[in-house]
Design a protein around this motif. Structure first.
Motif, PDB file in Angstrom:
ATOM      1  N   GLU A 114      -8.649  -4.066  13.049  1.00 16.11           N
ATOM      2  CA  GLU A 114      -8.793  -3.032  14.578  1.00 16.11           C
ATOM      3  C   GLU A 114      -8.247  -1.642  14.507  1.00 16.11           C
ATOM      4  O   GLU A 114      -7.762  -0.705  14.802  1.00 16.11           O
ATOM      5  N   VAL A 115      -7.030  -1.933  13.882  1.00 17.05           N
ATOM      6  CA  VAL A 115      -5.904  -0.948  13.580  1.00 17.05           C
ATOM      7  C   VAL A 115      -5.626  -0.780  12.062  1.00 17.05           C
ATOM      8  O   VAL A 115      -5.667  -0.880  10.527  1.00 17.05           O
ATOM      9  N   ALA A 116      -5.454   0.992  11.949  1.00 19.40           N
ATOM     10  CA  ALA A 116      -5.591   2.134  11.574  1.00 19.40           C
ATOM     11  C   ALA A 116      -4.922   1.978  10.415  1.00 19.40           C
ATOM     12  O   ALA A 116      -3.863   1.863  10.878  1.00 19.40           O
ATOM     13  N   GLY A 117      -4.945   1.421   8.888  1.00 16.21           N
ATOM     14  CA  GLY A 117      -3.754   2.735   8.711  1.00 16.21           C
ATOM     15  C   GLY A 117      -3.082   1.003   7.678  1.00 16.21           C
ATOM     16  O   GLY A 117      -1.994   0.923   7.061  1.00 16.21           O
ATOM     17  N   ASN A 118      -3.571  -1.046   8.288  1.00 14.73           N
ATOM     18  CA  ASN A 118      -2.687  -1.782   7.809  1.00 14.73           C
ATOM     19  C   ASN A 118      -2.392  -1.761   6.334  1.00 14.73           C
ATOM     20  O   ASN A 118      -1.774  -2.786   5.884  1.00 14.73           O
ATOM     21  N   HIS A 119      -3.801  -1.355   5.613  1.00 16.16           N
ATOM     22  CA  HIS A 119      -3.343  -1.639   4.332  1.00 16.16           C
ATOM     23  C   HIS A 119      -2.625  -0.986   3.668  1.00 16.16           C
ATOM     24  O   HIS A 119      -2.034  -1.129   2.699  1.00 16.16           O
ATOM     25  N   GLU A 120      -1.311   0.342   4.057  1.00 14.03           N
ATOM     26  CA  GLU A 120      -0.698   1.520   3.432  1.00 14.03           C
ATOM     27  C   GLU A 120       0.729  -0.406   3.041  1.00 14.03           C
ATOM     28  O   GLU A 120       1.326  -0.052   2.112  1.00 14.03           O
ATOM     29  N   LYS A 121       0.157  -0.663   4.212  1.00 15.54           N
ATOM     30  CA  LYS A 121       1.693  -2.032   3.953  1.00 15.54           C
ATOM     31  C   LYS A 121       1.707  -2.942   2.615  1.00 15.54           C
ATOM     32  O   LYS A 121       2.392  -2.951   1.967  1.00 15.54           O
ATOM     33  N   GLU A 122       0.739  -2.769   2.507  1.00 12.67           N
ATOM     34  CA  GLU A 122       0.224  -4.097   1.783  1.00 12.67           C
ATOM     35  C   GLU A 122       0.622  -3.443   0.103  1.00 12.67           C
ATOM     36  O   GLU A 122       1.253  -3.870  -0.937  1.00 12.67           O
ATOM     37  N   VAL A 123      -0.466  -2.227   0.151  1.00 16.14           N
ATOM     38  CA  VAL A 123      -0.049  -1.691  -1.543  1.00 16.14           C
ATOM     39  C   VAL A 123       1.392  -0.872  -1.181  1.00 16.14           C
ATOM     40  O   VAL A 123       1.431  -1.056  -2.868  1.00 16.14           O
ATOM     41  N   GLN A 124       2.177  -0.713  -0.418  1.00 12.51           N
ATOM     42  CA  GLN A 124       3.427  -0.540  -0.544  1.00 12.51           C
ATOM     43  C   GLN A 124       3.558  -1.633  -1.295  1.00 12.51           C
ATOM     44  O   GLN A 124       4.951  -1.185  -2.413  1.00 12.51           O
ATOM     45  N   GLU A 125       3.955  -2.537  -0.694  1.00  9.70           N
ATOM     46  CA  GLU A 125       4.661  -3.769  -1.043  1.00  9.70           C
ATOM     47  C   GLU A 125       4.156  -4.647  -2.798  1.00  9.70           C
ATOM     48  O   GLU A 125       5.270  -4.661  -3.386  1.00  9.70           O
ATOM     49  N   ILE A 126       2.646  -4.074  -2.987  1.00 14.27           N
ATOM     50  CA  ILE A 126       3.171  -3.986  -4.335  1.00 14.27           C
ATOM     51  C   ILE A 126       3.175  -3.050  -4.579  1.00 14.27           C
ATOM     52  O   ILE A 126       3.851  -3.890  -6.165  1.00 14.27           O
ATOM     53  N   LEU A 127       3.255  -1.528  -4.643  1.00 12.54           N
ATOM     54  CA  LEU A 127       4.469  -0.787  -5.482  1.00 12.54           C
ATOM     55  C   LEU A 127       5.376  -1.784  -5.375  1.00 12.54           C
ATOM     56  O   LEU A 127       6.096  -1.215  -6.544  1.00 12.54           O
ATOM     57  N   GLU A 128       6.042  -2.147  -4.769  1.00 12.94           N
ATOM     58  CA  GLU A 128       7.847  -1.822  -4.924  1.00 12.94           C
ATOM     59  C   GLU A 128       7.593  -2.892  -5.689  1.00 12.94           C
ATOM     60  O   GLU A 128       8.797  -3.059  -6.467  1.00 12.94           O
ATOM     61  N   ASP A 129       7.058  -4.538  -5.708  1.00  8.06           N
ATOM     62  CA  ASP A 129       7.244  -5.430  -6.195  1.00  8.06           C
ATOM     63  C   ASP A 129       7.200  -4.872  -7.595  1.00  8.06           C
ATOM     64  O   ASP A 129       7.744  -5.653  -9.003  1.00  8.06           O
ATOM     65  N   HIS A 130       5.724  -3.893  -8.345  1.00  6.34           N
ATOM     66  CA  HIS A 130       6.613  -3.747  -9.208  1.00  6.34           C
ATOM     67  C   HIS A 130       7.187  -2.546 -10.083  1.00  6.34           C
ATOM     68  O   HIS A 130       7.892  -2.971 -11.034  1.00  6.34           O
ATOM     69  N   LEU A 131       7.863  -1.842  -9.227  1.00  4.87           N
ATOM     70  CA  LEU A 131       8.348  -1.157 -10.201  1.00  4.87           C
ATOM     71  C   LEU A 131       9.857  -1.976 -10.178  1.00  4.87           C
ATOM     72  O   LEU A 131      11.237  -1.835 -10.932  1.00  4.87           O
TER      73      LEU A 131
END
Length: 159
Positions: free
Chosen positions: A83-100
């Motif tokens: 129901e909440v728009a943009g919830n996926h952005e946090k997951e993508v950011q965490e994935i990126l930070e983990d790999h960086l």
């Protein structure tokens, strides 16, 4: 064989010997997440002495399943339909930070780190765009989910 090929420095590039038999190595997510130094610093260089090596990697994982890349990608796909728009952005950011963070911990060359950081950032940018589009149409088909989850392998293979 040059001295660099037989005793590679951490930043030396070792090439596949064209006259050797092919060996395909598949590393699972926990190996990629926990033992990347052993894989890239010892296993592969040793095998390059006698084989042409092809490496296939699963998405990075950890001891905690909920922090593995595939689990996070599934959460991002599911978040698109929430129901909440943009919830996926946090997951993508965490994935990126983990790999960086992983490349900062495991790579020596600043030049290579920079290039890989840019590649990882671009893969995650494209993932976010894909998830944004799925959110707009309010659909994650099985094919779309495969593309989303497959991003984990792309990220692992960037380094």
């Amino acid at each position: 064989m040059s001295d660099t090929a037989s005793n590679p420095s951490p930043t030396a590039m070792i090439q596949n010997p064209i006259d050797k038999p092919i060996l395909v190595l598949k590393f699972g997510g926990t190996s990629v997440g926990k033992f990347i130094q052993n894989i890239c610093g010892q296993i592969i260089p040793d095998l390059l002495k006698t084989h042409r090596v092809i490496v296939v990697c699963s998405a990075r994982s950890t001891d905690v399943k909920s922090k593995g890349t595939t689990t996070r990608l599934v959460k991002a796909a599911d978040a698109v339909l929430s129901e909440v728009a943009g919830n996926h952005e946090k997951e993508v950011q965490e994935i990126l930070e983990d790999h960086l963070e992983a490349i900062q911990e495991n790579m020596v060359s600043e030049q290579i780190k920079d290039g890989v950081s840019k590649s990882l950032t671009e893969v995650c940018r494209r993932l976010k765009v894909f998830l944004d589009a799925a959110e707009v149409i309010n659909e994650v088909s099985p094919k779309s989910k495969d593309i989303i989850v497959g991003t984990g392998e792309k990220l692992a293979c960037e380094y």
